[in-house]
Scaffold this motif. Structure first.
Motif, mmCIF file in Angstrom:
data_model
loop_
_atom_site.group_PDB
_atom_site.id
_atom_site.type_symbol
_atom_site.label_atom_id
_atom_site.label_comp_id
_atom_site.label_asym_id
_atom_site.label_seq_id
_atom_site.Cartn_x
_atom_site.Cartn_y
_atom_site.Cartn_z
ATOM 1 N N ARG A 1 -25.409 1.825 28.136
ATOM 2 C CA ARG A 1 -26.621 2.640 28.684
ATOM 3 C C ARG A 1 -26.436 4.071 29.004
ATOM 4 N N MET A 2 -25.253 4.702 29.093
ATOM 5 C CA MET A 2 -25.198 6.133 28.975
ATOM 6 C C MET A 2 -25.580 6.444 27.459
ATOM 7 N N ALA A 3 -25.425 5.907 26.542
ATOM 8 C CA ALA A 3 -25.843 6.275 25.124
ATOM 9 C C ALA A 3 -27.058 6.307 25.080
ATOM 10 N N LEU A 4 -27.960 5.288 25.507
ATOM 11 C CA LEU A 4 -29.641 5.409 25.609
ATOM 12 C C LEU A 4 -29.914 6.252 26.721
ATOM 13 N N PHE A 5 -29.329 6.780 27.893
ATOM 14 C CA PHE A 5 -29.572 7.901 28.775
ATOM 15 C C PHE A 5 -29.580 9.260 27.947
ATOM 16 N N ASP A 6 -28.483 9.448 27.101
ATOM 17 C CA ASP A 6 -28.384 10.516 26.504
ATOM 18 C C ASP A 6 -29.252 10.788 25.386
ATOM 19 N N ALA A 7 -29.832 9.699 24.686
ATOM 20 C CA ALA A 7 -30.664 10.016 23.830
ATOM 21 C C ALA A 7 -32.030 10.257 24.375
ATOM 22 N N LEU A 8 -32.555 9.556 25.740
ATOM 23 C CA LEU A 8 -33.527 9.957 26.465
ATOM 24 C C LEU A 8 -33.738 11.162 26.882
ATOM 25 N N VAL A 9 -32.602 11.769 27.490
ATOM 26 C CA VAL A 9 -32.504 13.155 28.023
ATOM 27 C C VAL A 9 -32.024 14.287 26.995
ATOM 28 N N ASN A 10 -31.699 13.790 25.755
ATOM 29 C CA ASN A 10 -31.448 14.800 24.774
ATOM 30 C C ASN A 10 -30.269 15.438 25.122
ATOM 31 N N ASN A 11 -29.177 14.752 25.497
ATOM 32 C CA ASN A 11 -27.983 15.523 25.742
ATOM 33 C C ASN A 11 -27.364 16.319 24.801
ATOM 34 N N GLY A 12 -26.949 17.554 24.863
ATOM 35 C CA GLY A 12 -26.446 18.183 23.707
ATOM 36 C C GLY A 12 -24.931 18.330 23.954
ATOM 37 N N ASP A 13 -24.240 17.457 24.839
ATOM 38 C CA ASP A 13 -22.694 17.936 25.080
ATOM 39 C C ASP A 13 -21.997 16.696 25.859
ATOM 40 N N ARG A 14 -22.179 15.400 25.178
ATOM 41 C CA ARG A 14 -21.401 14.353 25.698
ATOM 42 C C ARG A 14 -20.106 14.102 24.950
ATOM 43 N N LYS A 15 -19.317 15.011 25.569
ATOM 44 C CA LYS A 15 -17.831 15.051 25.205
ATOM 45 C C LYS A 15 -17.154 13.828 25.869
ATOM 46 N N GLY A 16 -16.009 13.597 25.377
ATOM 47 C CA GLY A 16 -15.190 12.328 25.944
ATOM 48 C C GLY A 16 -14.836 12.609 27.391
ATOM 49 N N GLY A 17 -14.462 13.868 27.620
ATOM 50 C CA GLY A 17 -13.929 14.527 29.007
ATOM 51 C C GLY A 17 -15.301 14.362 29.961
ATOM 52 N N HIS A 18 -16.684 14.350 29.456
ATOM 53 C CA HIS A 18 -17.537 14.151 30.216
ATOM 54 C C HIS A 18 -17.894 12.657 30.807
ATOM 55 N N ILE A 19 -16.889 11.861 30.497
ATOM 56 C CA ILE A 19 -17.161 10.478 30.840
ATOM 57 C C ILE A 19 -16.012 10.111 31.813
ATOM 58 N N LEU A 20 -16.270 9.812 33.035
ATOM 59 C CA LEU A 20 -15.417 9.526 34.239
ATOM 60 C C LEU A 20 -15.269 8.004 34.580
ATOM 61 N N PRO A 21 -13.986 7.374 33.823
ATOM 62 C CA PRO A 21 -13.833 5.941 34.140
ATOM 63 C C PRO A 21 -13.470 5.485 35.442
ATOM 64 N N ARG A 22 -14.119 4.654 35.961
ATOM 65 C CA ARG A 22 -13.697 4.154 37.418
ATOM 66 C C ARG A 22 -12.926 2.948 37.376
#
Length: 255
Positions: A141-162
């Motif tokens: 879902r995050m990957a689809l979200f990024d495509a929708l908002v045109n995210n230019g900076d989805r680094k691994g460190g920008h993903i917070l595992p809970r």
């Protein structure tokens, strides 16, 4: 999933606890009553040549609005409010767990079970490695979200595992550009079909006039129009985007 609501971030005084170093823009960790928060004042933003209008803070808030409209809980609660250094973005802090790596580097040819391969490369010591990420519903879902908002900076460190298995995405200040600037480490689904429920959600969100009205408060008219076009294109193609040959597809650094 968080129980914090955006309204919880709009009241009370922010107490700064420290500054995140290094960071390209002023970023502070603070306390708001019992909540730990991230505060990014507008006055601490470095100008970007390709984002001449608006603010990083505004785009961060816009990203949260889209996350809420999707119902996917990708972005932690985020608001625009005054703080110790003036108006800025305030976001609920989501403490990540240390024993989970949604994005990782592994030896070439050794993709772990439950992970997807992104690319092969050389590490800092010139050893061959593979970039991989979880084959996980929250990341999908995050990957689809990024495509929708045109995210230019989805680094691994920008993903917070809970600890509960959810994954939050943060740092969306360079999203919503009118040109294709999608840069992400989450290319594992590239070219794969988007399922019917996801397509229905995307189609609904880009026609949600209340959302579009809210986005107009934080983005330019052409950025909102581009947001709608991207959603329509995702629905029309019915597939996850693939890396563009005309733009670097992986952020640097990747983590």
């Amino acid at each position: 999933m968080t129980l914090v609501q955006p309204a919880d971030l709009l009241v009370g005084d922010i107490e700064l606890l420290g500054r995140v170093m290094p960071a390209s823009n002023a970023t502070f960790i603070g306390q708001l009553d019992e909540l730990q928060i991230v505060y990014k004042p507008v006055r601490g933003e470095r100008p970007l040549w390709d984002f001449p209008d608006g603010t990083l803070a505004g785009r961060e808030v816009a990203a949260h609005l889209v996350s809420v409209a999707l119902g996917w809980d990708v972005v932690p609660p985020t608001v625009l409010r005054d703080g110790p250094h003036g108006p800025g973005m305030v976001q609920a802090w989501m403490e990540p767990v240390d024993d989970q790596d949604p994005v990782d580097l592994v030896p070439v040819g050794a993709v772990p079970s439950g992970f997807l391969h992104v690319l092969d490369a050389l590490d800092a010591d010139d050893h061959p490695v593979a970039l991989v990420h979880e084959d996980d519903p929250a990341l999908r879902r995050m990957a689809l979200f990024d495509a929708l908002v045109n995210n230019g900076d989805r680094k691994g460190g920008h993903i917070l595992p809970r600890a509960d298995g959810h994954r939050y995405g943060v740092d969306h200040g360079v999203a919503f550009h009118v040109d294709n600037k999608l840069r992400t480490v989450l290319w594992g689904w590239g070219g794969q079909p988007i399922d019917d429920d996801e397509l229905a959600t995307l189609a609904r969100v880009v026609r949600d006039q209340s959302l579009l009205d809210e986005l107009h408060q934080h983005l330019t008219v052409v950025e909102v129009e581009a947001f709608v076009r991207r959603g329509d294109r995702l629905v029309a193609t019915g597939a996850f985007p693939e890396p563009s040959p005309n733009w670097p597809s992986i952020p640097w650094p990747a983590f």
